[in-house]
Scaffold this motif. Structure first.
Motif, PDB file in Angstrom:
ATOM      1  N   THR B  84      -7.281 -11.556  -6.683  1.00  0.00           N
ATOM      2  CA  THR B  84      -7.069 -11.201  -5.275  1.00  0.00           C
ATOM      3  C   THR B  84      -8.428 -10.878  -4.656  1.00  0.00           C
ATOM      4  O   THR B  84      -9.320 -10.436  -5.357  1.00  0.00           O
ATOM      5  CB  THR B  84      -6.139  -9.971  -5.187  1.00  0.00           C
ATOM      6  N   PHE B  88     -11.081  -7.515   0.504  1.00  0.00           N
ATOM      7  CA  PHE B  88      -9.843  -7.360   1.267  1.00  0.00           C
ATOM      8  C   PHE B  88      -9.067  -6.148   0.753  1.00  0.00           C
ATOM      9  O   PHE B  88      -8.620  -5.301   1.537  1.00  0.00           O
ATOM     10  CB  PHE B  88      -9.007  -8.644   1.139  1.00  0.00           C
ATOM     11  N   LEU B  89      -8.944  -6.044  -0.562  1.00  0.00           N
ATOM     12  CA  LEU B  89      -8.199  -4.927  -1.160  1.00  0.00           C
ATOM     13  C   LEU B  89      -8.815  -3.593  -0.755  1.00  0.00           C
ATOM     14  O   LEU B  89      -8.109  -2.647  -0.377  1.00  0.00           O
ATOM     15  CB  LEU B  89      -8.195  -5.035  -2.692  1.00  0.00           C
ATOM     16  N   LEU B  92      -8.359  -2.701   2.965  1.00  0.00           N
ATOM     17  CA  LEU B  92      -6.984  -2.289   3.234  1.00  0.00           C
ATOM     18  C   LEU B  92      -6.773  -0.845   2.775  1.00  0.00           C
ATOM     19  O   LEU B  92      -6.174  -0.023   3.482  1.00  0.00           O
ATOM     20  CB  LEU B  92      -6.040  -3.238   2.480  1.00  0.00           C
ATOM     21  N   LYS B  93      -7.280  -0.550   1.597  1.00  0.00           N
ATOM     22  CA  LYS B  93      -7.160   0.799   1.027  1.00  0.00           C
ATOM     23  C   LYS B  93      -7.865   1.816   1.927  1.00  0.00           C
ATOM     24  O   LYS B  93      -7.360   2.913   2.143  1.00  0.00           O
ATOM     25  CB  LYS B  93      -7.756   0.802  -0.393  1.00  0.00           C
ATOM     26  N   ASN B  95      -8.225   1.602   5.017  1.00  0.00           N
ATOM     27  CA  ASN B  95      -7.662   1.549   6.371  1.00  0.00           C
ATOM     28  C   ASN B  95      -8.683   1.020   7.393  1.00  0.00           C
ATOM     29  O   ASN B  95      -8.704   1.441   8.545  1.00  0.00           O
ATOM     30  CB  ASN B  95      -7.169   2.939   6.774  1.00  0.00           C
ATOM     31  N   MET B  99      -3.517  -5.003   9.178  1.00  0.00           N
ATOM     32  CA  MET B  99      -2.946  -6.119   8.421  1.00  0.00           C
ATOM     33  C   MET B  99      -1.696  -6.650   9.101  1.00  0.00           C
ATOM     34  O   MET B  99      -0.745  -5.909   9.332  1.00  0.00           O
ATOM     35  CB  MET B  99      -2.615  -5.643   7.000  1.00  0.00           C
TER      36      MET B  99
END
Lengths: 250, 270
Positions: B84, B88-89, B92-93, B95, B99
């Motif tokens: 993945t 990006f991960l 996202l974590k 914030n 998304m």
């Protein structure tokens, strides 16, 4: 049996099992990042004397699409695809699948996966969806998914002709009973016990009194799998093909 | 050819993109403008809304890691066999990005609505998925031609700009896309289309029936740059295979922001 050859025969068993469940399909489509379903579909095509069509996303050779990525979804909507594969970071006993994430709340899940891909569409429209997930554990097979990428069933007024047909894992094969909305254990892979499956499954399922052993690949299947993986899958899944080639040598 | 303003340098190509734009990019196998991605990162654009058609790969992950992106609209972000997208991960974590999780046919359908100039388009499936609850631009309506047949209405997706890599352009700016029809959808739906090509051919694709059907006519295209091996490290059709070493190294380096920045700095200077 050493570790490499045991891993190799497990993969061959999964590929053969997928091929058997595709018998009779006219057109099978395989999504991205699915080397084992891809191999299973190509094996089924070979066994059908090439009367079956197989479309593999990301492949130049095994893909007749000329209308771009949208064509797969248009074909599905028209009923021109008989079987497709879906997986999930989580799958629950109602057949709901989660490809988005687990723990805490969306979108800040503790664990985040790539995303839902075409699942929120294909699951509704392709008659036979084979759920495939190698890892058979309680973190995957949960009582209830943390996020529904696509539901296993829908109420009667929702247009839906597709859904889960079966669930294949490293340990066993389940079928999905649409009327009861539950999985039924159909066969255990060689050497696997019911207890092992129960211990590693977070949802309840039914099973026959005497549970059959998953049928082993035939001699013809084994030969075909070896040549398929070497000659055809390396185009789409180079790392997987390398891993299998290493097993052959090992 | 130089007199035709449609042909520009890579650095000038990205001048067509502004902060805050909604920018559509294709999936890894359709022709990703990776050479131009270097210029995007150098230009240090901000607050981009990327629409991945229908999924994003290393390009999306790089743009996110380099801080260019505020909104991600995609059905998945994945490096395929390499895992993945690590940046990006993390984003996202932390914030750091909004998304908009989607499903592949919904992205295509939204673009097709834009192609037709209509405000929305209905699509099967989706009802009962948690995706729906997180999308204010998707609504459940009724099939007006039937009774009790709920169906999802998707707002059209009209990107400000799309950018992709294609096989070749002719001297008139017609772009040969071959089977990569996604690129045609992207161009039809977007207000501005930016293209990198392997080469420019002294020819007219539209005068050749065998190629015309697989050609994006120049009317859609704002600017074209030549970028030989412009999709590298990704594979590009039968032209070249993916650079496994690069992709493996990226997937490891980008696990941390520091590792990512070092990797990108060396990639930009290469």
């Amino acid at each position: 049996m050493n570790q490499a050859s045991s891993a190799k025969s497990k993969i061959e068993l999964l590929i053969a099992s997928i091929a058997r469940s595709l018998e009779g399909c006219r057109h099978v489509a395989v999504g991205a990042s699915s080397p084992i379903p891809g191999a299973g579909a190509l094996l089924a095509k070979h066994l059908s004397k090439n009367t079956m069509r197989v479309s593999i996303l990301g492949s130049e050779r095994h893909n007749f699409f000329t209308d771009g990525g949208v064509e797969l979804f248009d074909l599905a909507a028209q009923g021109r695809i008989d079987a497709f594969f879906l997986g999930g970071g989580q799958i629950d006993g109602d057949g709901n699948i989660n490809l988005v994430g687990a723990g805490d709340t969306y979108p800040q899940h503790t664990v985040r996966w790539p995303g839902s891909f075409g699942s929120a569409y294909m699951y509704y429209l392709v008659p036979k969806v084979i759920l495939f997930r190698e890892e058979h554990s309680r973190r995957v097979f949960v009582p209830k998914v943390d996020f529904i990428s696509s539901p296993g069933s829908s109420s009667n007024n929702i247009y839906r002709r597709g859904g889960p047909m079966s669930l294949l894992t490293n340990l066993c094969k389940f079928s999905f009973n649409k009327n009861e909305n539950e999985f039924r254990l159909e066969s255990l892979h060689p050497g696997v016990t019911l207890e092992e499956v129960l211990n590693n499954t977070g949802f309840s399922f039914t099973h026959p009194k005497k549970i059959p052993v998953t049928e082993l690949p035939s001699y013809e299947m084994m030969n075909t799998i070896q040549s398929l993986i070497q000659d055809q899958l390396s185009e789409i899944y180079p790392i997987f093909a390398k891993r299998m080639a290493a097993f052959q040598k090992g | 050819m130089k007199s035709n303003p449609i042909f520009v340098s890579l650095a000038n190509l990205v001048q067509f993109i502004s902060d805050g734009d909604k920018i559509a990019i294709p999936k890894d196998t359709s022709g990703v403008a990776m050479s131009a991605t270097k210029e995007l990162i150098k230009k240090n654009l901000k607050n981009l809304h990327i629409v991945c058609v229908p999924i994003g790969g290393i390009q999306a992950d790089m743009l996110i890691g380099a801080g260019l992106v505020s909104t991600v609209e995609s059905s998945a972000i994945t490096l395929g066999e390499y895992g993945t997208g690590p940046r990006f991960l993390q984003a996202l974590k932390n914030n750091e990005i909004k998304m908009l999780d989607s499903t592949c046919p919904a992205i295509y359908a939204g673009l097709q609505a834009a192609e037709k100039g209509i405000p929305f388009i209905p699509l099967r499936g989706i009802i009962g998925s948690d995706l729906l609850e997180n999308r204010s631009d998707w609504k459940v309506g009724e099939n007006p031609f039937s009774e009790d047949d709920p169906i999802v209405f998707l707002k059209a997706i009209r990107p400000d700009v799309c950018i992709f890599h294609a096989h070749s352009a002719d001297k008139h700016g017609n772009v040969f896309v071959g089977r990569n029809r996604d690129l045609i959808t992207l161009a039809h739906a977007s207000a501005c289309t930016l293209v990198t090509v392997e080469k420019i051919i002294d020819d007219d694709f539209l005068s050749d029936n065998l190629r015309a059907g697989a050609t994006l006519p120049a009317i859609y295209t704002s600017a074209i740059s030549v970028a030989e091996r412009g999709a590298e490290p990704l594979a590009f059709g039968e032209e070249y295979a993916e650079d496994q070493e690069f992709l493996t190294k990226y997937s490891i380096a980008a696990k941390t922001q520091a590792g990512f920045e070092k990797f990108i700095a060396s990639w930009l200077s290469a």
